[in-house]
Design a protein around this motif. Structure first.
Motif, PDB file in Angstrom:
ATOM      1  N   VAL A 311      18.271  67.665  12.715  1.00  0.00           N
ATOM      2  CA  VAL A 311      19.278  67.044  13.584  1.00  0.00           C
ATOM      3  C   VAL A 311      19.180  65.524  13.518  1.00  0.00           C
ATOM      4  CG1 VAL A 311      19.989  66.690  15.986  1.00  0.00           C
ATOM      5  CG2 VAL A 311      19.475  69.003  15.158  1.00  0.00           C
ATOM      6  N   THR A 312      17.986  64.995  13.685  1.00  0.00           N
ATOM      7  CA  THR A 312      17.835  63.535  13.708  1.00  0.00           C
ATOM      8  C   THR A 312      18.088  62.914  12.337  1.00  0.00           C
ATOM      9  OG1 THR A 312      15.431  63.801  13.423  1.00  0.00           O
ATOM     10  CG2 THR A 312      16.262  63.537  15.677  1.00  0.00           C
ATOM     11  N   GLY A 313      17.808  63.678  11.275  1.00  0.00           N
ATOM     12  CA  GLY A 313      18.110  63.161   9.942  1.00  0.00           C
ATOM     13  C   GLY A 313      19.601  62.936   9.761  1.00  0.00           C
ATOM     14  N   GLU A 314      20.420  63.894  10.236  1.00  0.00           N
ATOM     15  CA  GLU A 314      21.877  63.737  10.165  1.00  0.00           C
ATOM     16  C   GLU A 314      22.359  62.645  11.113  1.00  0.00           C
ATOM     17  OE1 GLU A 314      24.141  65.331   8.054  1.00  0.00           O
ATOM     18  OE2 GLU A 314      22.217  65.788   7.111  1.00  0.00           O
ATOM     19  N   LEU A 315      21.765  62.578  12.315  1.00  0.00           N
ATOM     20  CA  LEU A 315      22.151  61.535  13.265  1.00  0.00           C
ATOM     21  C   LEU A 315      21.834  60.144  12.725  1.00  0.00           C
ATOM     22  CD1 LEU A 315      21.149  62.991  16.752  1.00  0.00           C
ATOM     23  CD2 LEU A 315      23.452  62.556  15.896  1.00  0.00           C
ATOM     24  N   ASP A 316      20.728  60.021  12.007  1.00  0.00           N
ATOM     25  CA  ASP A 316      20.370  58.730  11.418  1.00  0.00           C
ATOM     26  C   ASP A 316      21.495  58.224  10.522  1.00  0.00           C
ATOM     27  OD1 ASP A 316      17.939  58.666  12.667  1.00  0.00           O
ATOM     28  OD2 ASP A 316      16.776  59.341  10.929  1.00  0.00           O
ATOM     29  N   ARG A 317      22.022  59.122   9.694  1.00  0.00           N
ATOM     30  CA  ARG A 317      23.085  58.723   8.778  1.00  0.00           C
ATOM     31  C   ARG A 317      24.370  58.370   9.527  1.00  0.00           C
ATOM     32  NH1 ARG A 317      20.099  62.067   5.305  1.00  0.00           N
ATOM     33  NH2 ARG A 317      20.747  64.026   6.296  1.00  0.00           N
ATOM     34  N   LEU A 318      24.740  59.207  10.508  1.00  0.00           N
ATOM     35  CA  LEU A 318      25.984  58.971  11.229  1.00  0.00           C
ATOM     36  C   LEU A 318      25.911  57.693  12.067  1.00  0.00           C
ATOM     37  CD1 LEU A 318      28.785  59.729  12.212  1.00  0.00           C
ATOM     38  CD2 LEU A 318      27.714  61.189  13.940  1.00  0.00           C
ATOM     39  N   VAL A 319      24.837  57.530  12.821  1.00  0.00           N
ATOM     40  CA  VAL A 319      24.735  56.363  13.699  1.00  0.00           C
ATOM     41  C   VAL A 319      24.620  55.083  12.873  1.00  0.00           C
ATOM     42  CG1 VAL A 319      23.376  55.269  15.532  1.00  0.00           C
ATOM     43  CG2 VAL A 319      23.832  57.719  15.611  1.00  0.00           C
ATOM     44  N   SER A 320      24.031  55.169  11.687  1.00  0.00           N
ATOM     45  CA  SER A 320      24.013  54.000  10.803  1.00  0.00           C
ATOM     46  C   SER A 320      25.429  53.598  10.413  1.00  0.00           C
ATOM     47  CB  SER A 320      23.189  54.293   9.546  1.00  0.00           C
ATOM     48  OG  SER A 320      21.830  54.445   9.864  1.00  0.00           O
ATOM     49  N   GLU A 321      26.287  54.594  10.131  1.00  0.00           N
ATOM     50  CA  GLU A 321      27.685  54.292   9.818  1.00  0.00           C
ATOM     51  C   GLU A 321      28.415  53.731  11.025  1.00  0.00           C
ATOM     52  OE1 GLU A 321      30.104  56.696   7.235  1.00  0.00           O
ATOM     53  OE2 GLU A 321      28.448  58.111   6.955  1.00  0.00           O
TER      54      GLU A 321
END
Length: 434
Positions: A311-321
C-alpha cells in the motif's frame, strides 16, 4: 411523494449523478421555503462501462446510471427528469480569463455588470474543446481586486475574472449520452473538482489558499483554490484501484480479495505490531475462492506488514505525483519553502486509515480529510469522502451559478489580458493567500 408531517415543504427539487470509475452514485435533494437543503434520497452501485473517467461501454454505463438513480428515487419517494452530472475524467482543464470595460467614473449599475459579462463571452477561447461552464469568479475595478459585488461603486474601469472549465468534447459527449440514454435530461456537467470544492472547502479556505486532492479509484484530480476561485487543475490517471491491483498482483489473489484487504486491513501508516499480525485473505464462506496467496501461511493468512508495504509503495508514487503537480501550480516551492496553507484530501481513496498523517509528512503540509457537509437527511453511509463530490453537485445546483454564455454582447471591450498579463494579475491577487 407521500407527505411527511415532520418535514418542511419542499419548494425546489434537484437531482445529481456522479459518474466515477469505481461507483456511480445519485442523489435527490430539495430546498425548503426557508432555504434549508434536505436530502430526500441517495443511492449508488458499482460502476460499469467506465474506465478512468471515460465511457468504454455505453449500454453498461447507461444501465448503471439508471440503476443508481432508481435507488435514490425509491428512497426519496419521487422521481426526477433532469440531473446535474459530475465528471472526473475527459481531459478536464481550468482557465481564468479577464475582461475590462470603460465605466467613466460613474456609479456601476446592474446593466453595466450584465454588459461586462456579455462582453466576457469573447474572452472564452476553448481551442476546439468543450466548455463546461464559464462563470464570474470575482470583479475588479481600477486598482482594487477581489470584489464580489461591484454594484453601487464608482470606477473608471470595471473588470471580471472568468473561470472556464474545459473538457475533451467526444468523451464528454459520451458521458452525457450515457445519462440521456437513461431517459434523463442533463441540466449541466460539473467538473468534479468544482463539486468537491463546494462540499469540502469553506469559503475562508478558498480565499486563503488551499489545495484539494480528489483521490478517486482511477483518477486523482489536484486543484488549487486562491482568492475564492479555482486557479489551477491537474489530473493524474492513477487512483486507489491501482493500489488494489498492486495488492492482487503482489499476492497472486483475486481483485475482490485485494479490495477487501485494502479496505479492512490496509493503512498508510505502518506500526511495529504489523509484523506479528496475520490477516486472512479469504472472507467468510470463501475457503475455495482461489489458490493460496503468495507468502501466506497454511491458513492462507498474510502478514499485515507485507500488505501495508504494498500500500505505502503505491502511495509513495501517487503522492510524489501530487507533490509535483502542486509545485507546478505554484502551491509548493519558492523562497523559504511552501506558500500554500493546507491540503484537503477527499474521494473514495481518502477513506484509507492513516492517509492524512501519511500525506502530511510526505507533502510537508497540514492535511485534513474532506467529507460531505452535514446535510439534513444524508445517510451515514453517504457521509464519507467517497460521496463528497455527489453532495457538492447538489449544493452547486442549488446555488444556480451564473454562466456568462447566457448573456448578450453590445458593449466594446477596451482591454483583454493575454497570458503574461493574466499571470501577473493573478500573482498579485494571490500573493496574500499563498
Amino acid at each position: 411523494m407521500a407527505a411527511n408531517p415532520n418535514q418542511p415543504r419542499i419548494t425546489r427539487v434537484f437531482g445529481a449523478v456522479n459518474i466515477g470509475s469505481f461507483r456511480i452514485s445519485a442523489m435527490i435533494a430539495g430546498t425548503t421555503e426557508g432555504g434549508e437543503m434536505i436530502v430526500l434520497g441517495s443511492g449508488h452501485r458499482a460502476a460499469q462501462g467506465v474506465k478512468r473517467g471515460y465511457v468504454t461501454d455505453m449500454a453498461a454505463a447507461t444501465y448503471a446510471v439508471r440503476d443508481a438513480l432508481e435507488k435514490a428515487e425509491k428512497v426519496a419517494g419521487t422521481s426526477v427528469q433532469s440531473v446535474w452530472l459530475g465528471a472526473s475524467g475527459a481531459g478536464l482543464a481550468s482557465r481564468i480569463n479577464q475582461v475590462e470595460i470603460e465605466i467613466g467614473g460613474r456609479r456601476i449599475e446592474d446593466e453595466d455588470v450584465e454588459q461586462l459579462l456579455g462582453a466576457a463571452k469573447d474572452a472564452i477561447q476553448p481551442d476546439g474543446r468543450m466548455v463546461l461552464h464559464a462563470q464570474p469568479a470575482c470583479y475588479f475595478l481600477d486598482g482594487a481586486d477581489g470584489i464580489s459585488n461591484p454594484r453601487g461603486l464608482h470606477a473608471e474601469r470595471l473588470g471580471v475574472a472568468i473561470h472556464t472549465m474545459l473538457a475533451d468534447g467526444a468523451p464528454m459527449r459520451n458521458l452525457r449520452e450515457a445519462v440521456e440514454n437513461a431517459h434523463l435530461e442533463v441540466e449541466g456537467v460539473v467538473a468534479s473538482p468544482i463539486g468537491a470544492g463546494y462540499a469540502c472547502l469553506t469559503e475562508e479556505e478558498r480565499d486563503i489558499g488551499v489545495a484539494l486532492v480528489e483521490f478517486g479509484a482511477e483518477v486523482t484530480n489536484v486543484s488549487v483554490f486562491a482568492g475564492g476561485m479555482l486557479v489551477g487543475l491537474s489530473s493524474i490517471p492513477t487512483g486507489s484501484a491501482d493500489i488494489t491491483d498492486a495488492i492482487a498482483s503482489h499476492f497472486g489473489i483475486r481483485r475482490f480479495q485485494a479490495e477487501r484487504l485494502k479496505c479492512v486491513s490496509g493503512s498508510a501508516i505502518a506500526s511495529p505490531r504489523d509484523h506479528r499480525e496475520r490477516i486472512p485473505v479469504n472472507g467468510p464462506g470463501e475457503d475455495n475462492a482461489g489458490p493460496p496467496a503468495r507468502g501466506a501461511d497454511e491458513h492462507n493468512r498474510i502478514a499485515r506488514a507485507d500488505l501495508i508495504s504494498v500500500v505505502t509503495g503505491e502511495l509513495d508514487r501517487l503522492v510524489s505525483e501530487v507533490g509535483r503537480a502542486l509545485e507546478a501550480m505554484g502551491f509548493t516551492g519558492g523562497p523559504g519553502g511552501s506558500r500554500g496553507r493546507q491540503v484537503v484530501i477527499t474521494g473514495g481513496g481518502a477513506e484509507m486509515a492513516g492517509l492524512a498523517d501519511y500525506a502530511q509528512a510526505a507533502l510537508a503540509k497540514p492535511v485534513r480529510i474532506g467529507r460531505p457537509p452535514q446535510l439534513r437527511g444524508l445517510p451515514e453511509a453517504h457521509s464519507v469522502p467517497g460521496f463528497a463530490t455527489l453532495a457538492g453537485l447538489i449544493l452547486y445546483a442549488a446555488e444556480d451559478p451564473i454562466d456568462i454564455r447566457i448573456f448578450g454582447r453590445d458593449r466594446q471591450i477596451t482591454m483583454r489580458y493575454g497570458p503574461a498579463a493574466m499571470a501577473q494579475r493573478i500573482w498579485h491577487a494571490a500573493r496574500a493567500y499563498f
